[in-house]
Design a protein around this motif. Structure first.
Motif, PDB file in Angstrom:
ATOM      1  N   HIS A 262       0.823  -1.208   0.000  1.00  0.00           N
ATOM      2  CA  HIS A 262       0.000   0.000   0.000  1.00  0.00           C
ATOM      3  C   HIS A 262       0.860   1.261   0.000  1.00  0.00           C
ATOM      4  N   GLN A 263       1.956   1.213   0.717  1.00  0.00           N
ATOM      5  CA  GLN A 263       2.846   2.373   0.739  1.00  0.00           C
ATOM      6  C   GLN A 263       3.427   2.624  -0.653  1.00  0.00           C
ATOM      7  N   ALA A 264       3.854   1.563  -1.330  1.00  0.00           N
ATOM      8  CA  ALA A 264       4.449   1.706  -2.657  1.00  0.00           C
ATOM      9  C   ALA A 264       3.417   2.211  -3.662  1.00  0.00           C
ATOM     10  N   LEU A 265       2.206   1.651  -3.621  1.00  0.00           N
ATOM     11  CA  LEU A 265       1.158   2.094  -4.544  1.00  0.00           C
ATOM     12  C   LEU A 265       0.764   3.538  -4.268  1.00  0.00           C
ATOM     13  N   ALA A 266       0.653   3.891  -3.004  1.00  0.00           N
ATOM     14  CA  ALA A 266       0.320   5.275  -2.650  1.00  0.00           C
ATOM     15  C   ALA A 266       1.410   6.223  -3.131  1.00  0.00           C
TER      16      ALA A 266
ATOM     17  N   ARG B  33       2.056  -2.555   6.203  1.00  0.00           N
ATOM     18  CA  ARG B  33       2.607  -3.584   5.318  1.00  0.00           C
ATOM     19  C   ARG B  33       1.565  -4.673   5.129  1.00  0.00           C
ATOM     20  N   GLN B  34       1.560  -5.286   3.939  1.00  0.00           N
ATOM     21  CA  GLN B  34       0.578  -6.302   3.603  1.00  0.00           C
ATOM     22  C   GLN B  34       1.249  -7.445   2.849  1.00  0.00           C
ATOM     23  N   ALA B  35       0.648  -8.636   2.933  1.00  0.00           N
ATOM     24  CA  ALA B  35       1.127  -9.776   2.156  1.00  0.00           C
ATOM     25  C   ALA B  35       0.746  -9.595   0.687  1.00  0.00           C
ATOM     26  N   LYS B  36      -0.383  -8.933   0.447  1.00  0.00           N
ATOM     27  CA  LYS B  36      -0.837  -8.622  -0.908  1.00  0.00           C
ATOM     28  C   LYS B  36      -1.692  -7.363  -0.835  1.00  0.00           C
ATOM     29  N   PRO B  37      -1.876  -6.670  -1.947  1.00  0.00           N
ATOM     30  CA  PRO B  37      -2.662  -5.442  -1.901  1.00  0.00           C
ATOM     31  C   PRO B  37      -4.150  -5.715  -1.655  1.00  0.00           C
TER      32      PRO B  37
ATOM     33  N   MET C 219       9.731  -0.805  -2.722  1.00  0.00           N
ATOM     34  CA  MET C 219       9.520  -1.857  -3.721  1.00  0.00           C
ATOM     35  C   MET C 219      10.177  -3.179  -3.345  1.00  0.00           C
ATOM     36  N   GLU C 220      10.908  -3.214  -2.259  1.00  0.00           N
ATOM     37  CA  GLU C 220      11.639  -4.416  -1.872  1.00  0.00           C
ATOM     38  C   GLU C 220      10.701  -5.615  -1.752  1.00  0.00           C
ATOM     39  N   GLY C 221      10.973  -6.652  -2.548  1.00  0.00           N
ATOM     40  CA  GLY C 221      10.191  -7.879  -2.529  1.00  0.00           C
ATOM     41  C   GLY C 221       8.966  -7.866  -3.437  1.00  0.00           C
ATOM     42  N   ILE C 222       8.677  -6.727  -4.061  1.00  0.00           N
ATOM     43  CA  ILE C 222       7.512  -6.605  -4.938  1.00  0.00           C
ATOM     44  C   ILE C 222       7.993  -6.668  -6.382  1.00  0.00           C
TER      45      ILE C 222
END
Length: 110
Positions: A6-10, A23-27, A57-60
């Protein structure tokens, strides 16, 4: 594994860090769109594009992120009363652009 989805998308949509998104496992697109409504207008979310810092973006994966970003924008655009802003330019068309506008495909029967 929880990632900064969510942080990366925002960040991609607003250009701002919003650490309270956690933090989330998925959006979770509906939850994110609701949270983004407190941060920016739909027009801002549909028009913006910011490079996301590497730590968010780490891990995405890039393809997964692009798909999630598309889904978020589609969800925002589908809200009642939301219209994307038209693309407007005050510059004159180039000769190539004028030529392309004048072309008609053969199947149009002109």
């Amino acid at each position: 594994m929880d990632l900064s989805w969510h942080q990366a998308l925002a960040y991609a949509l607003t250009g701002r860090r919003v650490e309270e998104l956690g933090r989330q496992a998925k959006p979770d697109v509906p939850a994110l769109v609701l949270a983004l409504g407190d941060i920016a207008t739909p027009a801002e979310l549909l028009q913006s594009a910011y490079a996301v810092p590497a730590d968010l973006m780490e891990g995405i994966g890039a393809a997964q992120f692009a798909a999630a970003l598309f889904t978020v924008r589609s969800t925002v655009a589908a809200q009642p009363g939301v219209r994307p802003a038209p693309v407007v330019s005050s510059r004159a068309l180039t000769a190539d652009e004028r030529r392309l506008l004048g072309e008609v495909p053969p199947h149009h029967g002109v």
